[in-house]
Design a protein around this motif. Structure first.
Motif, PDB file in Angstrom:
ATOM      1  N   LEU A 154      34.852  38.612  42.585  1.00 15.17           N
ATOM      2  CA  LEU A 154      36.207  38.915  43.049  1.00 15.17           C
ATOM      3  C   LEU A 154      36.888  37.625  43.482  1.00 15.17           C
ATOM      4  O   LEU A 154      36.242  36.702  43.969  1.00 15.17           O
ATOM      5  N   GLY A 155      38.199  37.592  43.355  1.00 16.85           N
ATOM      6  CA  GLY A 155      38.929  36.430  43.836  1.00 16.85           C
ATOM      7  C   GLY A 155      40.334  36.412  43.292  1.00 16.85           C
ATOM      8  O   GLY A 155      40.651  37.085  42.311  1.00 16.85           O
ATOM      9  N   ASN A 156      41.185  35.621  43.944  1.00 17.19           N
ATOM     10  CA  ASN A 156      42.578  35.512  43.517  1.00 17.19           C
ATOM     11  C   ASN A 156      42.714  34.550  42.336  1.00 17.19           C
ATOM     12  O   ASN A 156      41.757  33.879  41.945  1.00 17.19           O
ATOM     13  N   ASN A 157      43.914  34.467  41.786  1.00 17.58           N
ATOM     14  CA  ASN A 157      44.185  33.499  40.730  1.00 17.58           C
ATOM     15  C   ASN A 157      43.833  32.094  41.211  1.00 17.58           C
ATOM     16  O   ASN A 157      44.147  31.730  42.343  1.00 17.58           O
ATOM     17  N   GLY A 158      43.200  31.325  40.343  1.00 15.82           N
ATOM     18  CA  GLY A 158      42.859  29.957  40.687  1.00 15.82           C
ATOM     19  C   GLY A 158      41.586  29.797  41.483  1.00 15.82           C
ATOM     20  O   GLY A 158      41.225  28.682  41.876  1.00 15.82           O
ATOM     21  N   ALA A 159      40.869  30.904  41.708  1.00 17.04           N
ATOM     22  CA  ALA A 159      39.642  30.832  42.513  1.00 17.04           C
ATOM     23  C   ALA A 159      38.486  30.202  41.744  1.00 17.04           C
ATOM     24  O   ALA A 159      37.511  29.747  42.349  1.00 17.04           O
ATOM     25  N   GLY A 160      38.569  30.211  40.414  1.00 16.89           N
ATOM     26  CA  GLY A 160      37.495  29.651  39.604  1.00 16.89           C
ATOM     27  C   GLY A 160      36.725  30.680  38.798  1.00 16.89           C
ATOM     28  O   GLY A 160      35.705  30.351  38.182  1.00 16.89           O
ATOM     29  N   LYS A 161      37.213  31.912  38.769  1.00 21.25           N
ATOM     30  CA  LYS A 161      36.474  32.989  38.100  1.00 21.25           C
ATOM     31  C   LYS A 161      36.412  32.775  36.588  1.00 21.25           C
ATOM     32  O   LYS A 161      35.338  32.882  35.974  1.00 21.25           O
ATOM     33  N   SER A 162      37.550  32.514  35.949  1.00 17.16           N
ATOM     34  CA  SER A 162      37.555  32.308  34.497  1.00 17.16           C
ATOM     35  C   SER A 162      36.812  31.034  34.111  1.00 17.16           C
ATOM     36  O   SER A 162      36.145  30.983  33.066  1.00 17.16           O
ATOM     37  N   THR A 163      36.901  30.005  34.947  1.00 17.20           N
ATOM     38  CA  THR A 163      36.129  28.784  34.707  1.00 17.20           C
ATOM     39  C   THR A 163      34.639  29.113  34.702  1.00 17.20           C
ATOM     40  O   THR A 163      33.869  28.589  33.878  1.00 17.20           O
ATOM     41  N   THR A 164      34.226  29.985  35.603  1.00 17.80           N
ATOM     42  CA  THR A 164      32.823  30.401  35.646  1.00 17.80           C
ATOM     43  C   THR A 164      32.415  31.053  34.334  1.00 17.80           C
ATOM     44  O   THR A 164      31.354  30.735  33.768  1.00 17.80           O
ATOM     45  N   MET A 165      33.238  31.956  33.824  1.00 18.06           N
ATOM     46  CA  MET A 165      32.927  32.620  32.555  1.00 18.06           C
ATOM     47  C   MET A 165      32.862  31.616  31.408  1.00 18.06           C
ATOM     48  O   MET A 165      31.968  31.680  30.554  1.00 18.06           O
ATOM     49  N   ASN A 166      33.796  30.684  31.384  1.00 18.63           N
ATOM     50  CA  ASN A 166      33.795  29.673  30.323  1.00 18.63           C
ATOM     51  C   ASN A 166      32.564  28.767  30.421  1.00 18.63           C
ATOM     52  O   ASN A 166      32.025  28.328  29.398  1.00 18.63           O
ATOM     53  N   MET A 167      32.121  28.504  31.633  1.00 22.30           N
ATOM     54  CA  MET A 167      30.904  27.710  31.823  1.00 22.30           C
ATOM     55  C   MET A 167      29.683  28.458  31.283  1.00 22.30           C
ATOM     56  O   MET A 167      28.836  27.877  30.587  1.00 22.30           O
ATOM     57  N   LEU A 168      29.611  29.748  31.561  1.00 26.12           N
ATOM     58  CA  LEU A 168      28.473  30.543  31.086  1.00 26.12           C
ATOM     59  C   LEU A 168      28.456  30.646  29.571  1.00 26.12           C
ATOM     60  O   LEU A 168      27.385  30.773  28.968  1.00 26.12           O
ATOM     61  N   SER A 169      29.637  30.587  28.956  1.00 22.44           N
ATOM     62  CA  SER A 169      29.746  30.693  27.496  1.00 22.44           C
ATOM     63  C   SER A 169      29.596  29.346  26.799  1.00 22.44           C
ATOM     64  O   SER A 169      29.670  29.288  25.568  1.00 22.44           O
ATOM     65  N   GLY A 170      29.433  28.271  27.564  1.00 23.16           N
ATOM     66  CA  GLY A 170      29.280  26.957  26.964  1.00 23.16           C
ATOM     67  C   GLY A 170      30.578  26.293  26.575  1.00 23.16           C
ATOM     68  O   GLY A 170      30.567  25.269  25.883  1.00 23.16           O
ATOM     69  N   LEU A 171      31.696  26.848  27.021  1.00 23.50           N
ATOM     70  CA  LEU A 171      33.007  26.296  26.659  1.00 23.50           C
ATOM     71  C   LEU A 171      33.398  25.137  27.571  1.00 23.50           C
ATOM     72  O   LEU A 171      34.176  24.264  27.175  1.00 23.50           O
ATOM     73  N   VAL A 172      32.888  25.141  28.800  1.00 22.55           N
ATOM     74  CA  VAL A 172      33.029  23.982  29.699  1.00 22.55           C
ATOM     75  C   VAL A 172      31.652  23.693  30.265  1.00 22.55           C
ATOM     76  O   VAL A 172      30.789  24.578  30.348  1.00 22.55           O
TER      77      VAL A 172
END
Length: 237
Positions: free
Chosen positions: A36-54
């Motif tokens: 959970l978290g607001n916009n800009g909290a880092g949630k989508s970055t986390t998903m991209n990290m898990l997918s190898g995109l970052v």
């Protein structure tokens, strides 16, 4: 409970933006875990990290013994970690059926693809009714169903869902959450990123609150739903 995903002290930096700061969390086999978290909290970055995109600058990210910090995105998908991105991103000029088939592009067993397609259509009858319809003509909720169905055709062991309720009417959000719960009940582990805390906490087993790239609260979803800090910040209390 077996831990299937472990993120430990992960840092991600974009230029001058420190998107994740020593982020740590786990996902156990068979769970629905929500971030959970607001916009800009880092949630989508986390998903991209898990997918190898970052890539994380530091820390460790492992899934079933696989080092996600160094693995190629296509190897991560082939291993069974499948990401449904924010905004659905289905192909608007392709039919529902064609979009679903794309989910199986790494699967060589055609019988498995056919069986999974049947399961998707059984779970989401609306897609069966619209299988020949172009993706761009569907409602937002139907497009989200296509995005989830496309991932299921790939045979995920861990399904990453990024903001599946975004832009949807409350009744449709309820339907999408019911689908996610059904996917989990059928044996798929789920990591769910959501701003709609109320809907997410109803179906999740555990949850983490992410603020400025760090997990600041964690616990059973039912407990967090009663936590005054969560109520005030995310449940409109």
């Amino acid at each position: 409970m077996t831990t299937t995903l472990e993120v430990s002290d992960a840092d991600v930096v974009y230029g001058r933006v420190h998107a994740l700061r020593r982020l740590s969390f786990t996902v156990g086999e068979g769970e629905i875990v929500c971030l959970l978290g607001n916009n800009g909290a880092g949630k989508s970055t986390t998903m991209n990290m898990l997918s190898g995109l970052v890539r994380p600058r530091s820390g460790s990210v492992t899934w079933q013994g696989m080092d996600l910090a160094t693995a190629k995105p296509w190897d991560i998908v082939t291993a069974g970690l499948i990401h449904v991105p924010e905004g659905r991103r289905i192909f608007s000029t392709m039919t529902v059926h064609e979009n679903l088939l794309l989910g199986g592009y790494t699967v060589r067993d055609q019988k498995a693809i056919a069986s999974r397609l049947d399961e998707v259509y059984a779970m989401m009858p609306r897609l069966a009714e619209r299988r020949a319809q172009q993706g761009g003509t569907l409602s937002g909720g139907e497009q989200q169903m296509v995005a989830i169905g496309r991932a299921l055709v790939g045979g995920p062991k861990l399904l990453l869902l990024d903001e599946p309720s975004m832009g949807l009417a409350p009744l449709v959000v309820k339907q999408v959450m019911e689908i996610i719960a059904a996917v989990n009940a059928a044996g798929t582990t789920v990591l769910l990123v959501e701003q709609n805390a109320r809907a997410a906490l109803k179906i999740a087993h555990r949850a983490y609150v992410v603020e400025t790239g760090s997990a600041t609260l964690e616990g059973p979803a039912a407990d967090l739903a009663k936590d005054p800090r969560v109520i005030e910040a995310y449940l409109g209390g």
